[in-house]
Design a protein around this motif. Structure first.
Motif, PDB file in Angstrom:
ATOM      1  N   TYR A   1      -1.137  10.472   1.551  1.00  9.60           N
ATOM      2  CA  TYR A   1      -2.531   9.972   1.633  1.00  9.60           C
ATOM      3  C   TYR A   1      -2.671   8.430   1.798  1.00  9.60           C
ATOM      4  O   TYR A   1      -3.757   8.123   1.910  1.00  9.60           O
ATOM      5  CB  TYR A   1      -3.046  10.240   0.028  1.00  9.60           C
ATOM      6  CG  TYR A   1      -2.537   9.475  -1.011  1.00  9.60           C
ATOM      7  CD1 TYR A   1      -2.839   8.106  -1.460  1.00  9.60           C
ATOM      8  CD2 TYR A   1      -1.357   9.792  -1.752  1.00  9.60           C
ATOM      9  CE1 TYR A   1      -2.199   7.243  -2.305  1.00  9.60           C
ATOM     10  CE2 TYR A   1      -0.521   9.083  -2.852  1.00  9.60           C
ATOM     11  CZ  TYR A   1      -1.190   7.861  -2.861  1.00  9.60           C
ATOM     12  OH  TYR A   1      -0.616   7.061  -3.900  1.00  9.60           O
ATOM     13  N   ARG A   2      -1.763   7.681   1.942  1.00  9.04           N
ATOM     14  CA  ARG A   2      -1.923   6.288   2.170  1.00  9.04           C
ATOM     15  C   ARG A   2      -2.206   6.029   3.538  1.00  9.04           C
ATOM     16  O   ARG A   2      -2.376   4.961   3.899  1.00  9.04           O
ATOM     17  CB  ARG A   2      -0.457   5.646   1.700  1.00  9.04           C
ATOM     18  CG  ARG A   2       0.337   5.947   0.359  1.00  9.04           C
ATOM     19  CD  ARG A   2       1.668   5.665  -0.053  1.00  9.04           C
ATOM     20  NE  ARG A   2       2.279   6.095  -1.074  1.00  9.04           N
ATOM     21  CZ  ARG A   2       2.610   7.303  -1.096  1.00  9.04           C
ATOM     22  NH1 ARG A   2       2.584   8.231  -0.219  1.00  9.04           N
ATOM     23  NH2 ARG A   2       3.015   7.751  -2.285  1.00  9.04           N
TER      24      ARG A   2
ATOM     25  N   GLN B   1       2.673   2.337  -3.387  1.00  9.92           N
ATOM     26  CA  GLN B   1       1.895   2.973  -4.659  1.00  9.92           C
ATOM     27  C   GLN B   1       2.471   4.431  -4.994  1.00  9.92           C
ATOM     28  O   GLN B   1       2.545   5.395  -3.869  1.00  9.92           O
ATOM     29  CB  GLN B   1       0.521   3.056  -4.579  1.00  9.92           C
ATOM     30  CG  GLN B   1      -0.057   1.820  -4.251  1.00  9.92           C
ATOM     31  CD  GLN B   1      -1.535   1.564  -3.922  1.00  9.92           C
ATOM     32  OE1 GLN B   1      -2.575   1.570  -4.784  1.00  9.92           O
ATOM     33  NE2 GLN B   1      -1.816   1.602  -2.600  1.00  9.92           N
TER      34      GLN B   1
ATOM     35  N   SER C   1      -8.721  -1.830   1.994  1.00 18.71           N
ATOM     36  CA  SER C   1      -8.873  -0.507   1.561  1.00 18.71           C
ATOM     37  C   SER C   1      -7.244  -0.404   1.077  1.00 18.71           C
ATOM     38  O   SER C   1      -6.357  -0.514   1.610  1.00 18.71           O
ATOM     39  CB  SER C   1      -8.961   0.468   2.997  1.00 18.71           C
ATOM     40  OG  SER C   1      -8.829   1.768   2.653  1.00 18.71           O
ATOM     41  N   GLY C   2      -7.152   0.376  -0.093  1.00 18.07           N
ATOM     42  CA  GLY C   2      -6.047   0.750  -0.622  1.00 18.07           C
ATOM     43  C   GLY C   2      -5.300  -0.199  -1.407  1.00 18.07           C
ATOM     44  O   GLY C   2      -4.493  -0.164  -2.023  1.00 18.07           O
TER      45      GLY C   2
ATOM     46  N   LYS D   1      -4.664   6.929   5.600  1.00 20.57           N
ATOM     47  CA  LYS D   1      -5.797   6.609   5.587  1.00 20.57           C
ATOM     48  C   LYS D   1      -6.283   5.090   5.138  1.00 20.57           C
ATOM     49  O   LYS D   1      -7.152   4.613   5.732  1.00 20.57           O
ATOM     50  CB  LYS D   1      -7.084   7.692   4.988  1.00 20.57           C
ATOM     51  CG  LYS D   1      -6.606   7.486   3.476  1.00 20.57           C
ATOM     52  CD  LYS D   1      -7.638   8.689   2.714  1.00 20.57           C
ATOM     53  CE  LYS D   1      -7.448   8.842   1.247  1.00 20.57           C
ATOM     54  NZ  LYS D   1      -8.279   9.977   0.593  1.00 20.57           N
ATOM     55  N   TYR D   2      -5.797   4.684   4.112  1.00 16.21           N
ATOM     56  CA  TYR D   2      -5.743   3.208   3.471  1.00 16.21           C
ATOM     57  C   TYR D   2      -5.097   2.288   4.346  1.00 16.21           C
ATOM     58  O   TYR D   2      -5.844   1.296   4.910  1.00 16.21           O
ATOM     59  CB  TYR D   2      -5.021   3.055   2.007  1.00 16.21           C
ATOM     60  CG  TYR D   2      -5.972   3.928   1.062  1.00 16.21           C
ATOM     61  CD1 TYR D   2      -7.237   3.924   0.811  1.00 16.21           C
ATOM     62  CD2 TYR D   2      -4.999   4.901   0.541  1.00 16.21           C
ATOM     63  CE1 TYR D   2      -7.643   4.849  -0.079  1.00 16.21           C
ATOM     64  CE2 TYR D   2      -5.589   5.579  -0.528  1.00 16.21           C
ATOM     65  CZ  TYR D   2      -6.781   5.800  -0.857  1.00 16.21           C
ATOM     66  OH  TYR D   2      -7.302   6.442  -1.780  1.00 16.21           O
TER      67      TYR D   2
ATOM     68  N   ILE E   1       0.927  -1.320  -0.107  1.00 16.35           N
ATOM     69  CA  ILE E   1       0.188  -0.006   0.041  1.00 16.35           C
ATOM     70  C   ILE E   1       0.750   1.280  -0.105  1.00 16.35           C
ATOM     71  O   ILE E   1       0.620   2.153  -1.010  1.00 16.35           O
ATOM     72  CB  ILE E   1      -1.001   0.030   1.311  1.00 16.35           C
ATOM     73  CG1 ILE E   1      -1.962  -0.932   1.190  1.00 16.35           C
ATOM     74  CG2 ILE E   1      -1.701   1.379   1.383  1.00 16.35           C
ATOM     75  CD1 ILE E   1      -2.960  -1.296   2.246  1.00 16.35           C
TER      76      ILE E   1
ATOM     77  N   ALA F   1      -7.421   1.909   7.610  1.00 15.85           N
ATOM     78  CA  ALA F   1      -8.750   1.353   7.194  1.00 15.85           C
ATOM     79  C   ALA F   1      -8.467  -0.092   7.046  1.00 15.85           C
ATOM     80  O   ALA F   1      -9.170  -1.059   7.602  1.00 15.85           O
ATOM     81  CB  ALA F   1      -9.345   1.804   6.105  1.00 15.85           C
ATOM     82  N   ALA F   2      -7.318  -0.320   6.357  1.00 12.98           N
ATOM     83  CA  ALA F   2      -6.968  -1.861   6.168  1.00 12.98           C
ATOM     84  C   ALA F   2      -6.574  -2.568   7.604  1.00 12.98           C
ATOM     85  O   ALA F   2      -6.975  -3.846   7.791  1.00 12.98           O
ATOM     86  CB  ALA F   2      -5.861  -1.995   5.214  1.00 12.98           C
TER      87      ALA F   2
END
Length: 269
Positions: free
Chosen positions: A168-169, A114, A206-207, A171-172, A111, A175-176
């Motif tokens: 931005y990663r 990216q 997520s992500g 938040k992913y 994640i 959530a993951a």
């Protein structure tokens, strides 16, 4: 100390291949690695590889981790002589192995990967481990940090993760982590799934899109038919395989060919 003669193995290539982000160089052909909550030093001269661990630990942990029971010579011999691109890729990175890494660590790392580069990914991973990973000690009583669990990261806030500099990663990942910690996505079940079902289940996180799911399948679950396509691989395919990569020829180990190609593109930059 455990010593082995290992063909088709190059620790420099493996450490720089972008599969794993917790190799720390300690000199030419010499690395420290944290994996599975353990820390090990590995050094290599020619085909002689030394692991600073007892025999039983090597056999139960590091032999499978480095996929040492697989015949990578067979994979390389399967490459068509007329395929000049893959022959060049093998000549450049023929010591690569597909590592058998811990699933949750690979999910988070890819994640983070990216729209990112390897040095920055490594820095983010190290920051995360320093802040949230369990403190451990090696045989010399040196401190290192294990990779943080899903439960530990699930308890974090966005502000907690800010020093990791994930952008931005973050938040992913939060959530993951909550999906994994709650069992909404059952990672134990994913480990038992075949390639297609594991990929589909991972994409519920997520992500995690197609490319990241393919990377997780390849580098954590050892579905070595996975063939992740990122920007570099897409450009390579367009230039060298405009009619499509010969996946059928490499059925069952296409991911090994992907890793040779990815490393080749990496070192050419």
């Amino acid at each position: 100390m455990t010593e082995r003669t290992i063909p088709d193995f190059n620790i420099d290539q493996i450490a720089r291949s972008g599969q794993c982000f917790r190799f720390r160089p300690m000199g030419e052909g010499h690395y420290a690695l944290v994996a599975g909550g353990r820390c090990i030093e590995i050094s290599q001269q020619g085909q002689t590889v030394r692991f600073n661990c007892p025999e039983d630990e090597f056999e139960t942990i590091w032999r499978p981790y480095f996929d040492l029971d697989a015949d990578y010579g067979r994979y390389k011999r399967a490459v068509a002589k007329r395929d000049k691109y893959l022959q060049s890729a093998i000549a450049t990175g023929g010591g690569l192995r597909i590592l058998r890494q811990e699933l949750w660590e690979v999910i988070v790392c890819f994640i983070i990967s990216q729209q990112n580069n390897i040095p920055r990914i490594m820095k983010c991973v190290e920051n995360m481990c320093s802040l949230f990973g369990e403190t451990c000690y090696n045989r010399s009583e040196q401190v290192y940090n294990a990779f943080p669990t899903a439960e530990r990261l699930a308890a974090c806030t966005a502000d907690d993760l800010a020093p990791v500099r994930l952008g931005y990663r973050a938040k992913y990942i939060l959530a993951a982590a909550r999906q994994a910690a709650s069992g909404e996505v059952d990672l134990d079940a994913v480990r038992r799934m075949d390639y297609a079902h594991a990929k589909a289940e991972l994409m519920r996180l997520s992500g995690v899109g197609v490319k990241v799911a393919e990377c997780i399948c390849l580098f954590a679950l050892h579905h070595i038919d996975a063939f992740p396509v990122d920007t570099h691989i897409r450009q390579m395919l367009d230039e060298h395989y405009p009619k499509g990569f010969p996946l059928q020829r490499y059925k069952g180990f296409a991911g090994v060919m992907q890793q040779y190609a990815f490393y080749y593109e990496l070192v050419k930059q």
